[in-house]
Motif scaffolding. Structure first.
Motif, short mmCIF file in Angstrom:
data_model
loop_
_atom_site.label_atom_id
_atom_site.label_comp_id
_atom_site.label_asym_id
_atom_site.label_seq_id
_atom_site.Cartn_x
_atom_site.Cartn_y
_atom_site.Cartn_z
N GLY A 1 0.79 -1.22 0.00
CA GLY A 1 0.00 0.00 0.00
C GLY A 1 0.83 1.27 0.00
N LEU A 2 2.01 1.23 -0.61
CA LEU A 2 2.90 2.39 -0.64
C LEU A 2 2.84 3.09 -1.99
CD1 LEU A 2 5.98 0.72 1.10
CD2 LEU A 2 4.21 2.15 2.16
N ARG A 3 3.19 4.34 -2.00
CA ARG A 3 3.21 5.13 -3.23
C ARG A 3 4.56 4.96 -3.93
NH1 ARG A 3 2.58 9.71 -1.10
NH2 ARG A 3 0.32 9.94 -1.41
N LEU A 4 4.55 4.73 -5.21
CA LEU A 4 5.77 4.62 -6.02
C LEU A 4 5.72 5.65 -7.13
CD1 LEU A 4 8.39 3.21 -7.01
CD2 LEU A 4 6.91 1.64 -8.30
N VAL A 5 6.77 6.47 -7.20
CA VAL A 5 6.95 7.41 -8.31
C VAL A 5 8.18 6.98 -9.08
CG1 VAL A 5 7.26 9.82 -9.00
CG2 VAL A 5 5.88 9.26 -6.98
N THR A 6 8.03 6.80 -10.39
CA THR A 6 9.10 6.24 -11.22
C THR A 6 9.69 7.30 -12.14
OG1 THR A 6 7.98 4.10 -11.19
CG2 THR A 6 9.66 4.45 -12.89
N TYR A 7 11.01 7.39 -12.16
CA TYR A 7 11.73 8.27 -13.07
C TYR A 7 12.66 7.40 -13.92
CZ TYR A 7 10.11 11.82 -9.80
OH TYR A 7 9.32 12.60 -8.99
N ARG A 8 12.57 7.59 -15.22
CA ARG A 8 13.37 6.80 -16.16
C ARG A 8 14.39 7.71 -16.85
NH1 ARG A 8 8.13 4.79 -16.23
NH2 ARG A 8 7.95 2.49 -16.06
N TYR A 9 15.65 7.46 -16.57
CA TYR A 9 16.73 8.28 -17.10
C TYR A 9 17.51 7.52 -18.18
CZ TYR A 9 16.09 11.39 -13.07
OH TYR A 9 15.56 12.25 -12.14
N GLN A 10 18.18 8.28 -19.02
CA GLN A 10 19.17 7.74 -19.94
C GLN A 10 20.53 7.78 -19.24
OE1 GLN A 10 19.41 6.88 -23.71
NE2 GLN A 10 21.15 6.03 -22.61
N ALA A 11 21.18 6.65 -19.09
CA ALA A 11 22.52 6.62 -18.50
C ALA A 11 23.55 6.96 -19.58
CB ALA A 11 22.82 5.25 -17.91
N LEU A 12 24.52 7.78 -19.21
CA LEU A 12 25.59 8.16 -20.13
C LEU A 12 26.92 8.03 -19.39
CD1 LEU A 12 23.12 10.59 -20.65
CD2 LEU A 12 24.43 10.55 -22.78
N LEU A 13 27.92 7.53 -20.09
CA LEU A 13 29.24 7.28 -19.51
C LEU A 13 30.30 8.00 -20.33
CD1 LEU A 13 31.00 5.46 -17.52
CD2 LEU A 13 31.13 3.85 -19.43
N SER A 14 31.24 8.63 -19.64
CA SER A 14 32.37 9.27 -20.31
C SER A 14 33.61 8.40 -20.10
CB SER A 14 32.60 10.68 -19.76
OG SER A 14 33.65 11.32 -20.45
N PRO B 1 34.50 6.11 -11.95
CA PRO B 1 33.90 6.16 -13.29
C PRO B 1 33.16 7.49 -13.43
CG PRO B 1 32.58 4.77 -11.85
CD PRO B 1 33.82 5.14 -11.06
N ILE B 2 33.04 7.96 -14.65
CA ILE B 2 32.41 9.26 -14.90
C ILE B 2 31.10 8.99 -15.64
CG2 ILE B 2 32.71 11.56 -15.91
CD1 ILE B 2 35.76 10.99 -15.90
N TYR B 3 29.99 9.11 -14.93
CA TYR B 3 28.70 8.81 -15.54
C TYR B 3 27.63 9.73 -15.00
CZ TYR B 3 26.94 6.38 -11.33
OH TYR B 3 26.50 6.08 -10.07
N CYS B 4 26.51 9.76 -15.70
CA CYS B 4 25.39 10.60 -15.27
C CYS B 4 24.09 10.00 -15.78
CB CYS B 4 25.55 12.04 -15.77
SG CYS B 4 25.51 12.21 -17.57
N GLY B 5 22.99 10.52 -15.32
CA GLY B 5 21.67 10.13 -15.80
C GLY B 5 20.91 11.37 -16.22
N VAL B 6 20.34 11.34 -17.42
CA VAL B 6 19.62 12.50 -17.96
C VAL B 6 18.26 12.02 -18.47
CG1 VAL B 6 19.63 14.37 -19.65
CG2 VAL B 6 21.79 13.60 -18.65
N LEU B 7 17.22 12.77 -18.15
CA LEU B 7 15.91 12.42 -18.68
C LEU B 7 15.94 12.46 -20.21
CD1 LEU B 7 13.65 14.47 -16.24
CD2 LEU B 7 13.81 11.97 -16.36
N PRO B 8 15.40 11.45 -20.87
CA PRO B 8 15.46 11.42 -22.34
C PRO B 8 14.86 12.66 -23.00
CG PRO B 8 14.77 9.28 -21.50
CD PRO B 8 14.79 10.23 -20.32
N ASN C 1 14.96 15.66 -21.87
CA ASN C 1 15.74 16.87 -21.56
C ASN C 1 16.78 17.08 -22.66
OD1 ASN C 1 17.26 18.95 -20.51
ND2 ASN C 1 17.34 18.11 -18.44
N THR C 2 16.31 17.56 -23.79
CA THR C 2 17.18 17.68 -24.96
C THR C 2 18.40 18.57 -24.72
OG1 THR C 2 15.26 17.30 -26.38
CG2 THR C 2 17.22 18.27 -27.42
N PRO C 3 18.27 19.75 -24.10
CA PRO C 3 19.46 20.58 -23.88
C PRO C 3 20.55 19.87 -23.07
CG PRO C 3 17.48 21.87 -23.54
CD PRO C 3 17.04 20.44 -23.66
N SER C 4 20.15 19.16 -22.00
CA SER C 4 21.16 18.45 -21.19
C SER C 4 21.74 17.27 -21.93
CB SER C 4 20.54 17.99 -19.86
OG SER C 4 20.22 19.09 -19.04
N GLN C 5 20.90 16.55 -22.69
CA GLN C 5 21.41 15.45 -23.52
C GLN C 5 22.47 15.97 -24.48
OE1 GLN C 5 20.85 12.15 -23.85
NE2 GLN C 5 19.12 11.76 -22.49
#
Length: 246
Positions: A91-104, A210-217, A219-223
């Motif tokens: 009976g818990l609330r779940l909010v889901t965020y789906r990011y694009q992982a990017l690695l440098s 490691p150098i990585y980040c997550g960006v919302l798909p 979010n075109t400017p950040s991508q």
């Protein structure tokens, strides 16, 4: 990622068995749980070889504290499905965020140098009110406390304007992920985010991170900004699952 590098975020690692494990979970140490509603600080990550072991850990152990708000991060599809089913059953609330992982694969390479009138510096605790006010997840006391903890314990980089106020910045989160990148609207379009990413990336590379980040798909400017300095998109979905009481 930070557990093996001084563990500034006070996390611990749990496995179902050793050395032949089916699931690995990292979580905030229980003694660090000071606010049961604070899902910012209460971060968990999971990697599993055996989805059955992962589901058993969720349902049959106390490894995940369901009475407290938390966020779970992972990149395997079964991560989301198992947490969703367990949260629904409780009976818990779940909010889901789906990011694009990017690695440098190497330190990010900014397209521009530090512009005249600006200077590189670490983010200061005095800058946290600005960070909190501009963060999509911020604007409250818990988010402010979380950001202050990041600034005090983990590497960061910002560009300071002529009056000493940050105009662009990037932080590292407790899981070793580049995050909270932001440039004030009046300073956008000049490649400044690449400068802060480059400075912070060089520091992380020198320490073996490691150098990585997550960006919302969407979010075109950040991508566009992170790809321009050398980040490469990774397969799969980078999930952030926020679980709170209803």
């Amino acid at each position: 990622m930070t557990v093996a590098r001084g563990n500034p975020a006070a996390h611990e690692v749990l496995v179902d068995s050793w050395p032949h494990f089916g699931v690995v979970l990292t979580r905030l140490r229980p003694e660090e749980h000071r606010d049961p509603a604070d899902f910012y600080t209460n971060q968990l990550t999971v990697y599993y070889r055996d989805e059955g072991a992962w589901r058993a850990l969720l349902g049959d152990t106390e490894a995940v504290g369901w009475t407290r708000a938390f966020q779970m991060q992972g990149m395997q599809e079964g991560t989301y499905e198992a947490v969703r089913q367990a949260a629904d059953a409780k009976g818990l609330r779940l909010v889901t965020y789906r990011y694009q992982a990017l690695l440098s694969p190497r330190p990010p390479r900014p397209r521009v140098q530090v512009p005249p009138g600006l200077r590189l510096a670490p983010v200061s605790p005095s800058h946290v009110p600005l960070l909190n006010a501009t963060w999509d997840f911020g604007g409250n006391a818990r988010s402010r406390r979380f950001l202050l903890g990041l600034v005090r314990t983990l590497p960061s980089a910002c560009l300071l304007g002529p009056r000493g106020r940050p105009v662009s910045w990037s932080l590292l989160d407790p899981l070793g992920c580049l995050s909270h990148g932001y440039t004030l609207p009046a300073w956008r379009g000049q490649g400044l985010s690449g400068v802060t990413l480059g400075a912070l990336g060089r520091h992380l590379h020198s320490r073996g991170f490691p150098i990585y980040c997550g960006v919302l798909p969407r979010n075109t400017p950040s991508q566009r900004a992170v790809r321009a300095v050398g980040f490469l998109p990774q397969p799969g979905t980078f999930y952030m699952l926020v679980v709170t009481p209803r």
